[in-house]
Design a protein around this motif. Structure first.
Motif, PDB file in Angstrom:
ATOM      1  N   UNK A 250     -21.837 -59.019  18.305  1.00  0.00           N
ATOM      2  CA  UNK A 250     -21.502 -57.485  19.237  1.00  0.00           C
ATOM      3  C   UNK A 250     -20.651 -57.959  20.184  1.00  0.00           C
ATOM      4  N   UNK A 251     -21.055 -58.904  20.705  1.00  0.00           N
ATOM      5  CA  UNK A 251     -20.466 -59.121  22.311  1.00  0.00           C
ATOM      6  C   UNK A 251     -18.994 -59.692  21.908  1.00  0.00           C
ATOM      7  N   UNK A 252     -18.755 -60.468  20.939  1.00  0.00           N
ATOM      8  CA  UNK A 252     -17.575 -60.885  20.559  1.00  0.00           C
ATOM      9  C   UNK A 252     -16.566 -60.150  20.168  1.00  0.00           C
ATOM     10  N   UNK A 253     -17.235 -59.082  19.271  1.00  0.00           N
ATOM     11  CA  UNK A 253     -16.333 -57.852  18.684  1.00  0.00           C
ATOM     12  C   UNK A 253     -15.899 -56.724  19.870  1.00  0.00           C
ATOM     13  N   UNK A 254     -16.771 -56.694  20.638  1.00  0.00           N
ATOM     14  CA  UNK A 254     -16.321 -55.828  21.822  1.00  0.00           C
ATOM     15  C   UNK A 254     -15.402 -56.419  22.855  1.00  0.00           C
ATOM     16  N   UNK A 255     -15.422 -57.902  22.959  1.00  0.00           N
ATOM     17  CA  UNK A 255     -14.422 -58.452  23.673  1.00  0.00           C
ATOM     18  C   UNK A 255     -13.147 -58.289  23.044  1.00  0.00           C
ATOM     19  N   UNK A 256     -13.227 -58.676  21.998  1.00  0.00           N
ATOM     20  CA  UNK A 256     -11.819 -58.548  21.000  1.00  0.00           C
ATOM     21  C   UNK A 256     -11.227 -57.242  21.186  1.00  0.00           C
ATOM     22  N   UNK A 257     -12.029 -56.326  21.048  1.00  0.00           N
ATOM     23  CA  UNK A 257     -11.570 -54.881  20.977  1.00  0.00           C
ATOM     24  C   UNK A 257     -10.927 -54.497  22.474  1.00  0.00           C
ATOM     25  N   UNK A 258     -11.754 -54.994  23.428  1.00  0.00           N
ATOM     26  CA  UNK A 258     -11.225 -54.615  24.811  1.00  0.00           C
ATOM     27  C   UNK A 258      -9.947 -55.515  24.978  1.00  0.00           C
ATOM     28  N   UNK A 259      -9.845 -56.875  24.713  1.00  0.00           N
ATOM     29  CA  UNK A 259      -8.479 -57.584  25.070  1.00  0.00           C
ATOM     30  C   UNK A 259      -7.481 -56.929  24.213  1.00  0.00           C
ATOM     31  N   UNK A 260      -7.668 -56.502  23.051  1.00  0.00           N
ATOM     32  CA  UNK A 260      -6.542 -55.834  22.283  1.00  0.00           C
ATOM     33  C   UNK A 260      -5.982 -54.566  22.893  1.00  0.00           C
ATOM     34  N   UNK A 261      -7.079 -53.619  23.429  1.00  0.00           N
ATOM     35  CA  UNK A 261      -6.554 -52.536  24.024  1.00  0.00           C
ATOM     36  C   UNK A 261      -5.841 -52.758  25.206  1.00  0.00           C
ATOM     37  N   UNK A 262      -6.339 -53.629  26.194  1.00  0.00           N
ATOM     38  CA  UNK A 262      -5.775 -53.944  27.476  1.00  0.00           C
ATOM     39  C   UNK A 262      -4.411 -54.617  27.124  1.00  0.00           C
ATOM     40  N   UNK A 263      -4.119 -55.556  26.030  1.00  0.00           N
ATOM     41  CA  UNK A 263      -2.883 -55.879  26.129  1.00  0.00           C
ATOM     42  C   UNK A 263      -1.746 -54.949  25.427  1.00  0.00           C
ATOM     43  N   UNK A 264      -2.366 -53.710  24.960  1.00  0.00           N
ATOM     44  CA  UNK A 264      -1.499 -52.705  24.392  1.00  0.00           C
ATOM     45  C   UNK A 264      -1.014 -51.914  25.462  1.00  0.00           C
TER      46      UNK A 264
END
Length: 290
Positions: A250-264
């Motif tokens: 769950x932590x890894x998935x949250x981190x990937x979502x967070x990173x993708x949103x910030x990049x966008x």
């Protein structure tokens, strides 16, 4: 497989396209020098080769390659005497090819949008369209969530109904059958991720994609606002990541979502100096929850 069988579908498609073009493309005859007498739609009957058949050029004594001008003499038709008295005189100036627009009128400029609107069958607009299609959206996420809202994602329950031998349990929690609603909201894994991101935006827990989409599009505070853009992006990216991820924490998935949103969001500056950018608003609303 014979060539006739192998090419039957493309050939049928081309024939259908030709029939459609008869309705979309017309030639406004000017001097008649470029308009084909037999193969251009320059009159109300459409292509004359379709009206008179392949024997038409022989019967009317007009060659297949003839232009409209070559079928006239001094501005009047030069046809065998057994034809109608109705005449269509050539005008001065070049021939002009016209395209039918969405209103059904013929205009000089081609528009793919107008042509598509003329051809397609319109349906009622769904209330969640703005949650899927907006300028800040990530295309791959929009596509996956669009399929999800149409209940077209290949979740395991659907795969099994198609006769594909796959395990029926949820790929994330392995506790309950994997259905669309379970995968995105019933699963403890995905609901935990949704709770982490939705809290800062004031979105309530839900049990279906349609109810969340309706909540985002129908909440006044989210309609047309920067906060609404964040809600739509998070809704899409979270659902896309949940569907495409396997055996991630769950932590890894949250981190990937967070990173993708910030990049966008990094590519969208603030509308003016007095308002925060989308990225600044994201940090303000969601960093504490993360």
């Amino acid at each position: 497989m014979s060539d006739a069988t192998r090419f039957s579908k493309p050939v049928r498609s081309m024939l259908q396209l030709k029939h459609v073009l008869v309705d979309l493309l017309r030639c406004a005859v000017g001097n008649g020098e470029t308009a084909s007498f037999w193969y251009d739609s320059w009159n109300d009957m459409g292509k004359l080769i379709n009206v008179f058949g392949m024997g038409g050029p022989c019967h009317l004594q007009i060659p297949r390659e003839a232009t409209v001008k070559e079928a006239t003499r001094n501005g009047s038709w030069y046809l065998p005497p057994a034809r109608s008295r109705k005449q269509k005189r050539c005008k001065s100036g070049p021939d002009v090819y016209l395209w039918r627009n969405a209103s059904g009128l013929f205009v000089t400029e081609f528009s793919s949008k107008a042509t598509w609107n003329f051809l397609r069958t319109r349906s009622l607009q769904v209330n969640w369209s703005s949650v899927i299609w907006f300028k800040e959206a990530i295309p791959r996420c929009s596509f996956i969530v669009w399929l999800a809202l149409l209940a077209r994602l290949p979740t395991r329950d659907r795969l099994r109904r198609w006769g594909i031998m796959v395990p029926g349990e949820c790929v994330l929690c392995s506790q309950e059958p994997e259905t669309l609603d379970h995968l995105f909201f019933g699963c403890s894994f995905s609901s935990g991720i949704w709770g982490a991101f939705s809290a800062g935006l004031g979105l309530q827990p839900s049990q279906s994609l349609l109810s969340v989409a309706g909540s985002i599009s129908g909440t006044p505070a989210l309609c047309g606002s920067a906060k609404g853009v964040l809600a739509r992006l998070l809704f899409q990216e979270r659902n896309s990541r949940i569907f495409t991820s396997t055996f991630a924490s769950m932590a890894s998935t949250k981190s990937v979502i967070d990173r993708t949103i910030r990049d966008c969001l990094f590519s969208f500056p603030a509308a003016n100096v007095s308002s925060p950018s989308l990225l600044e608003l994201y940090f303000l609303l969601l960093s504490p929850a993360m």
